[in-house]
Motif scaffolding. Sequence first.
Motif, PDB file in Angstrom:
ATOM      1  N   PRO A  28       9.180   0.854  -7.551  1.00 44.58           N
ATOM      2  CA  PRO A  28      10.672   0.491  -8.358  1.00 44.58           C
ATOM      3  C   PRO A  28      10.477  -1.191  -9.305  1.00 44.58           C
ATOM      4  N   ILE A  29       8.851  -1.249  -8.860  1.00 48.76           N
ATOM      5  CA  ILE A  29       8.601  -3.269  -9.265  1.00 48.76           C
ATOM      6  C   ILE A  29       6.983  -2.793  -9.372  1.00 48.76           C
ATOM      7  N   GLU A  30       6.680  -3.680 -10.289  1.00 48.87           N
ATOM      8  CA  GLU A  30       5.370  -4.252 -10.280  1.00 48.87           C
ATOM      9  C   GLU A  30       4.715  -4.958  -8.576  1.00 48.87           C
ATOM     10  N   GLY A  31       3.912  -5.526  -8.711  1.00 49.46           N
ATOM     11  CA  GLY A  31       2.846  -5.555  -7.335  1.00 49.46           C
ATOM     12  C   GLY A  31       1.642  -5.017  -6.860  1.00 49.46           C
ATOM     13  N   THR A  32       1.542  -5.199  -5.196  1.00 44.30           N
ATOM     14  CA  THR A  32       0.753  -5.393  -4.793  1.00 44.30           C
ATOM     15  C   THR A  32       1.346  -4.801  -3.222  1.00 44.30           C
ATOM     16  N   GLN A 148      15.747  12.397   9.359  1.00 45.66           N
ATOM     17  CA  GLN A 148      15.728  13.432   8.886  1.00 45.66           C
ATOM     18  C   GLN A 148      14.735  14.589   7.805  1.00 45.66           C
ATOM     19  N   PHE A 149      13.799  13.963   8.006  1.00 47.73           N
ATOM     20  CA  PHE A 149      12.506  14.480   7.615  1.00 47.73           C
ATOM     21  C   PHE A 149      11.771  14.193   8.182  1.00 47.73           C
ATOM     22  N   ALA A 150      10.918  15.739   8.047  1.00 44.66           N
ATOM     23  CA  ALA A 150       9.644  16.212   8.403  1.00 44.66           C
ATOM     24  C   ALA A 150       8.407  14.834   8.710  1.00 44.66           C
ATOM     25  N   MET A 151       8.105  14.212   7.612  1.00 48.52           N
ATOM     26  CA  MET A 151       7.340  13.252   6.824  1.00 48.52           C
ATOM     27  C   MET A 151       7.378  12.376   5.861  1.00 48.52           C
ATOM     28  N   ILE A 152       7.338  11.093   6.705  1.00 51.76           N
ATOM     29  CA  ILE A 152       6.824  10.757   5.210  1.00 51.76           C
ATOM     30  C   ILE A 152       6.065   9.830   5.250  1.00 51.76           C
ATOM     31  N   THR A 153       4.864   9.668   3.349  1.00 48.38           N
ATOM     32  CA  THR A 153       4.032   9.197   3.826  1.00 48.38           C
ATOM     33  C   THR A 153       3.351   8.446   2.439  1.00 48.38           C
ATOM     34  N   ARG A 154       2.559   7.222   2.481  1.00 51.68           N
ATOM     35  CA  ARG A 154       2.029   6.450   1.692  1.00 51.68           C
ATOM     36  C   ARG A 154       1.830   6.294   1.215  1.00 51.68           C
ATOM     37  N   LEU A 155       1.572   6.782  -0.319  1.00 54.84           N
ATOM     38  CA  LEU A 155       0.996   7.170  -1.615  1.00 54.84           C
ATOM     39  C   LEU A 155      -0.233   6.215  -2.588  1.00 54.84           C
ATOM     40  N   GLN A 156      -0.147   5.260  -2.068  1.00 61.01           N
ATOM     41  CA  GLN A 156      -0.814   3.822  -2.764  1.00 61.01           C
ATOM     42  C   GLN A 156      -1.199   3.080  -1.859  1.00 61.01           C
ATOM     43  N   GLU A 157      -1.869   2.380  -2.544  1.00 56.50           N
ATOM     44  CA  GLU A 157      -2.948   0.893  -1.389  1.00 56.50           C
ATOM     45  C   GLU A 157      -2.601   0.118  -2.681  1.00 56.50           C
ATOM     46  N   GLY A 158      -2.675  -1.199  -2.418  1.00 51.55           N
ATOM     47  CA  GLY A 158      -3.599  -2.273  -3.718  1.00 51.55           C
ATOM     48  C   GLY A 158      -2.218  -2.498  -5.116  1.00 51.55           C
ATOM     49  N   ILE A 159      -3.159  -2.658  -5.721  1.00 49.75           N
ATOM     50  CA  ILE A 159      -1.664  -2.823  -7.448  1.00 49.75           C
ATOM     51  C   ILE A 159      -1.014  -1.215  -7.460  1.00 49.75           C
TER      52      ILE A 159
END
Length: 171
Positions: A28-32, A148-159
């Motif tokens: 929702p926003i640019e950054g790191t 309420q969900f089976a899994m939540i995964t982070r898809l990004q690192e860095g910028i």
Amino acid sequence: MDYKRAAKKIIATVGEEKLKSKVEILAPIEGTVVKLDEVPDQVFAEKVMGYGIAIEPSTDKVVSPVEGEVIHLLDSNHAVGLRTTDGVEILIHIGIDTIKMEGQGFKSFVKEGDKVEIGDDLIEFDLDKVNEEAKSILTPVVITNTDQFAMITRLQEGIINIGDKILEVKF
């Protein structure tokens, strides 16, 4: 076997929305990207509010990361809650201890009950003011109904840029 006919029967039985196996949450926003446990606030760091990430913003505008509805907007305009059409609830909280700023430097473009599309403006804020007055500029983006969900995964690192895929929620 006629797979198309079988698929139509399944859709008729369980509903098309139940067949979606995942929802992608966009930046929702640019950054790191920063791990949530690095946020200097126990409620976020210990994932009391839910699982997600934090973003150290490099821009001053927050846009909708999903299609859905605004379900919560604090009077101070420093945090917004959204619900996707699939029922995923997302909190975007600009900075830490920004409630103490009492809305100074924040402008909302939405209100509770508004329908939003991906990329719609949600909140604009004074990045320098938040950086000076808040405990931290880190902006948590969390799934508040994680259980309420089976899994939540982070898809990004860095910028990251607005619109990059940051989280995947699996049903």
